[in-house]
Design an enzyme around this catalytic site. Structure first.
Site, mmCIF file in Angstrom:
data_model
loop_
_atom_site.group_PDB
_atom_site.id
_atom_site.type_symbol
_atom_site.label_atom_id
_atom_site.label_comp_id
_atom_site.label_asym_id
_atom_site.label_seq_id
_atom_site.Cartn_x
_atom_site.Cartn_y
_atom_site.Cartn_z
ATOM 1 N N PHE A 73 0.850 -1.187 0.000
ATOM 2 C CA PHE A 73 0.000 0.000 0.000
ATOM 3 C C PHE A 73 0.887 1.238 0.000
ATOM 4 O O PHE A 73 2.063 1.180 0.364
ATOM 5 C CB PHE A 73 -0.915 -0.003 1.235
ATOM 6 C CG PHE A 73 -2.374 -0.189 0.912
ATOM 7 C CD1 PHE A 73 -2.797 -1.224 0.111
ATOM 8 C CD2 PHE A 73 -3.330 0.663 1.432
ATOM 9 C CE1 PHE A 73 -4.141 -1.410 -0.184
ATOM 10 C CE2 PHE A 73 -4.674 0.497 1.155
ATOM 11 C CZ PHE A 73 -5.083 -0.544 0.337
ATOM 12 N N GLN A 194 -8.860 14.148 3.362
ATOM 13 C CA GLN A 194 -8.133 13.385 2.361
ATOM 14 C C GLN A 194 -8.963 13.253 1.088
ATOM 15 O O GLN A 194 -10.115 12.836 1.135
ATOM 16 C CB GLN A 194 -7.801 11.993 2.896
ATOM 17 C CG GLN A 194 -7.006 11.147 1.922
ATOM 18 C CD GLN A 194 -6.484 9.887 2.589
ATOM 19 O OE1 GLN A 194 -7.162 8.872 2.604
ATOM 20 N NE2 GLN A 194 -5.295 9.965 3.151
ATOM 21 N N HIS A 196 -9.095 11.064 -1.953
ATOM 22 C CA HIS A 196 -8.547 9.810 -2.462
ATOM 23 C C HIS A 196 -8.240 10.002 -3.945
ATOM 24 O O HIS A 196 -9.059 10.544 -4.692
ATOM 25 C CB HIS A 196 -9.547 8.669 -2.275
ATOM 26 C CG HIS A 196 -8.939 7.317 -2.407
ATOM 27 N ND1 HIS A 196 -8.493 6.828 -3.614
ATOM 28 C CD2 HIS A 196 -8.674 6.352 -1.490
ATOM 29 C CE1 HIS A 196 -7.991 5.622 -3.426
ATOM 30 N NE2 HIS A 196 -8.088 5.308 -2.144
ATOM 31 N N LEU A 206 -15.325 4.583 -4.894
ATOM 32 C CA LEU A 206 -13.888 4.458 -4.650
ATOM 33 C C LEU A 206 -13.291 3.280 -5.395
ATOM 34 O O LEU A 206 -13.821 2.169 -5.381
ATOM 35 C CB LEU A 206 -13.657 4.277 -3.146
ATOM 36 C CG LEU A 206 -12.226 4.022 -2.690
ATOM 37 C CD1 LEU A 206 -11.355 5.228 -2.976
ATOM 38 C CD2 LEU A 206 -12.203 3.707 -1.202
ATOM 39 N N GLU A 209 -6.925 1.707 -3.273
ATOM 40 C CA GLU A 209 -5.480 1.766 -3.446
ATOM 41 C C GLU A 209 -4.895 0.375 -3.670
ATOM 42 O O GLU A 209 -3.809 0.220 -4.216
ATOM 43 C CB GLU A 209 -4.868 2.403 -2.200
ATOM 44 C CG GLU A 209 -3.422 2.798 -2.312
ATOM 45 C CD GLU A 209 -2.978 3.594 -1.103
ATOM 46 O OE1 GLU A 209 -1.893 3.314 -0.592
ATOM 47 O OE2 GLU A 209 -3.724 4.499 -0.671
ATOM 48 N N ARG A 240 -1.363 9.256 -0.277
ATOM 49 C CA ARG A 240 -2.545 9.669 -1.038
ATOM 50 C C ARG A 240 -2.561 11.149 -1.374
ATOM 51 O O ARG A 240 -2.994 11.539 -2.459
ATOM 52 C CB ARG A 240 -3.809 9.273 -0.263
ATOM 53 C CG ARG A 240 -4.028 7.779 -0.263
ATOM 54 C CD ARG A 240 -5.227 7.379 0.551
ATOM 55 N NE ARG A 240 -5.449 5.938 0.442
ATOM 56 C CZ ARG A 240 -6.404 5.293 1.108
ATOM 57 N NH1 ARG A 240 -7.209 5.943 1.917
ATOM 58 N NH2 ARG A 240 -6.550 3.989 0.955
ATOM 59 N N HIS A 307 -12.712 11.854 0.548
ATOM 60 C CA HIS A 307 -12.746 10.463 1.009
ATOM 61 C C HIS A 307 -12.750 10.308 2.524
ATOM 62 O O HIS A 307 -13.540 9.542 3.064
ATOM 63 C CB HIS A 307 -11.545 9.726 0.426
ATOM 64 C CG HIS A 307 -11.404 8.304 0.871
ATOM 65 N ND1 HIS A 307 -12.419 7.377 0.726
ATOM 66 C CD2 HIS A 307 -10.371 7.636 1.447
ATOM 67 C CE1 HIS A 307 -12.015 6.187 1.197
ATOM 68 N NE2 HIS A 307 -10.785 6.339 1.647
ATOM 69 N N ARG A 352 -3.702 10.586 6.115
ATOM 70 C CA ARG A 352 -3.791 9.187 6.549
ATOM 71 C C ARG A 352 -3.208 8.262 5.492
ATOM 72 O O ARG A 352 -3.466 8.432 4.305
ATOM 73 C CB ARG A 352 -5.251 8.801 6.802
ATOM 74 C CG ARG A 352 -5.436 7.329 7.129
ATOM 75 C CD ARG A 352 -6.881 6.998 7.403
ATOM 76 N NE ARG A 352 -7.751 7.082 6.246
ATOM 77 C CZ ARG A 352 -7.858 6.137 5.319
ATOM 78 N NH1 ARG A 352 -7.112 5.036 5.376
ATOM 79 N NH2 ARG A 352 -8.701 6.280 4.312
#
Length: 541
Positions: A73, A194, A196, A206, A209, A240, A307, A352
């Site tokens: 990730f 955030q 995304h 979404l 990721e 992100r 997001h 995050r």
């Protein structure tokens, strides 16, 4: 929608790993605004939390040796910024959905009583500041209720529905945050939202990721992989905020895709149809349904989409809500806890990392549960409710029984969402933010005269939408006011007029209170529980 990609823990099932490395990545990912004691607590407890979920029956995907499957990730590294770490535990691309069902089944086994068709309205506090329960509305009948409780725990999720384009479900209207503000409690770090990098344009759904973790990569209209230009080392698996800004810059530079040049492509077909069907079945379904694209055959159109809320209701390591204005920064509000996205223990700081949201939820959810048990033992006798407690819900509901008035709630909600999208998006500027606040002032003023057309009592969704807007508007205001005050760029908060991070003045948390848009501040806790501090330095990927 529920989390897709996974839950991050340094299990070391695929490659060597260590919770210290996870902690470093989280501190760095937060742009050094995360509280390092909370981050250590989360990362150290991550493996035990994941194993506990496994023993509860969460159906993780498996490696050939039977261990929990882990995928790469963004922002995750080995050895303090070295090679890419493989750290995120996944149940295909439906990890959050699997977690939800696992915990729900455990609650059924424990004979937990659910009040499904009730909508919480306000916290009930006595003159000494104790929280004694909530007022609520029964959706089936429209009647006001009073839930008396020695412990109240808010797990009401985020409020990204303040934006026009959002990955959040429509139910994510920030109800817990609105309740906290009306109870006189502050919200922390509300400027940090955030975006995304990979949401389906216009729809907002979404694209996890995990697609990039499995080998997917981003392309502009020239069929060029552009992420090496912005993050030479991590490339498509940078954090992100970095990827979102990179996509935004490609679009602004005229290299966006489609007839309006307002998105880029996420290419994944090269990893093979079998791999996609096994590890990303939900993403394939979403892409086919909402983007009209089978990722086994063609790239998916994506664009940055609101997001996740890094800020929220301030809490300590035990999930207790803290109220600096009255009890000091580390004194809990008696009887009140908050966990998950609605809370801000500040493990995420200014940005995050993917996979840390579910971890935040389960680690601090467990900590809050354990602390609540001790609190109940120490406070066995219920306190007396305030005399006006039973009138709270009735007053809120009566407001929307007025037969005539001005505008309708859906129009005001849509206008609020446009304001936030245009004035507080991926990039911010002083003049934009000030204009956004002025426009929001107008929406709030018109809300006082707004009406709903449906005045029935049974399953009145129009009244629900009105009550939700009463929560969304103060969250929108907290966001704009906090973003205007922070004159620097840090993590997800990018100020075009202040492009640099300013640790001398802004290594601190904002605390927004509803009364007079008051902003207070508290320092970032740089001292971990047991290890050395990760000192702030330039953040590159």
């Amino acid at each position: 929608m529920s989390a897709q990609g996974g839950i991050t823990a340094a299990l070391g099932n695929v490659s060597e790993d260590d919770w210290h490395w996870h902690m470093y990545d989280t501190v760095k990912g937060s742009d050094y605004l995360g509280d390092q004691d909370a981050i250590e607590f989360m990362c150290r407890n991550a493996p035990s939390a994941v194993y506990e979920l496994e023993h509860m029956g969460l159906p993780f995907s498996r490696l050939d040796n039977g261990k929990i499957y882990q995928r790469p990730f963004g922002g995750q590294s080995q050895n303090f910024g070295g090679e890419q770490a493989v750290r995120t535990c996944a149940a295909a691309d439906r990890t959050g959905h699997a977690l939800l069902h696992t915990l729900y089944q455990r609650n059924i086994a424990a004979r937990t009583q659910f009040f499904d068709e009730f909508y919480a309205l306000d916290l009930i506090r006595d003159q000494d500041g104790y929280v004694l329960g909530v007022s609520a509305m029964e959706i089936e009948t429209g009647r006001p209720w009073l839930f008396e409780s020695r412990v109240t725990l808010l797990a009401t999720g985020g409020g990204a529905r303040i934006f026009r384009h959002s990955t959040n479900a429509h139910i994510n209207s920030g109800d817990g945050l609105g309740m906290a503000l009306r109870a006189g409690l502050p919200l922390e770090d509300m400027e940090f939202w955030q975006f995304h990098p990979t949401g389906i344009p216009e729809i907002g759904s979404l694209i996890t990721e995990g697609v990039r973790g499995e080998g997917g990569y981003l392309l502009n209209k020239d069929n060029e992989r552009f992420m090496p230009r912005y993050a030479p080392h991590a490339q498509d698996l940078a954090s992100r905020d970095v990827v979102s800004r990179a996509i935004a810059q490609e679009i602004l530079a005229g290299r966006g895709c489609g007839p309006h040049g307002d998105f880029v492509y996420l290419k994944v077909d090269h990893i093979g149809a079998d791999t996609i069907k096994e590890r990303l079945p939900g993403i394939r379904e979403l892409s086919m349904q909402f983007a009209g694209v089978d990722p086994c055959e063609a790239p998916i159109p994506v664009t940055p989409t609101a997001h996740y809320m890094m800020g929220g209701i301030p809490t300590n390591l035990h999930g207790q809500v803290v109220a600096p204005e009255r009890y000091g920064p580390e004194e809990g509000v008696p009887g009140l806890y908050a966990v998950g996205e609605c809370a801000c223990v500040s493990v995420h700081g200014a940005n995050r990392l993917g996979g840390n949201s579910l971890l935040d939820l389960v680690v601090f959810g467990r900590a809050a549960g354990n602390h609540a048990i001790e609190y109940l033992r120490d406070n066995p006798i219920p306190r007396k409710l305030p005399a006006d407690a039973s009138d709270l819900a009735a007053g809120r509901l009566a407001r929307w029984d007025r037969p005539t008035g001005g505008e309708r709630v859906p129009a005001l909600r849509a206008e609020m969402q446009r304001i936030l999208q245009e004035h507080c998006g991926v990039y911010r500027r002083e003049d934009l933010l000030k204009a956004g606040i002025e426009k929001l002032n107008g929406v709030e003023a018109r809300l006082a005269d707004a009406v709903i057309d449906d005045h029935s009592q049974v399953f009145n969704t129009a009244r629900l939408e009105a009550l939700e807007l009463e929560n969304l508007l103060p969250i929108a205001r907290a966001t704009l006011v906090s973003a205007l005050a922070r004159t620097e760029s840090r993590g997800a908060h990018s100020r075009e007029d202040y492009p640099d991070r300013d640790d001398d003045h802004w290594l601190r948390h904002t605390l927004y209170s509803l009364a007079n848009d008051q902003l207070d501040y508290k320092p970032v806790r740089l001292k971990p529980l047991t290890v050395e501090t990760f000192q702030p330095k330039a953040r590159t990927y």
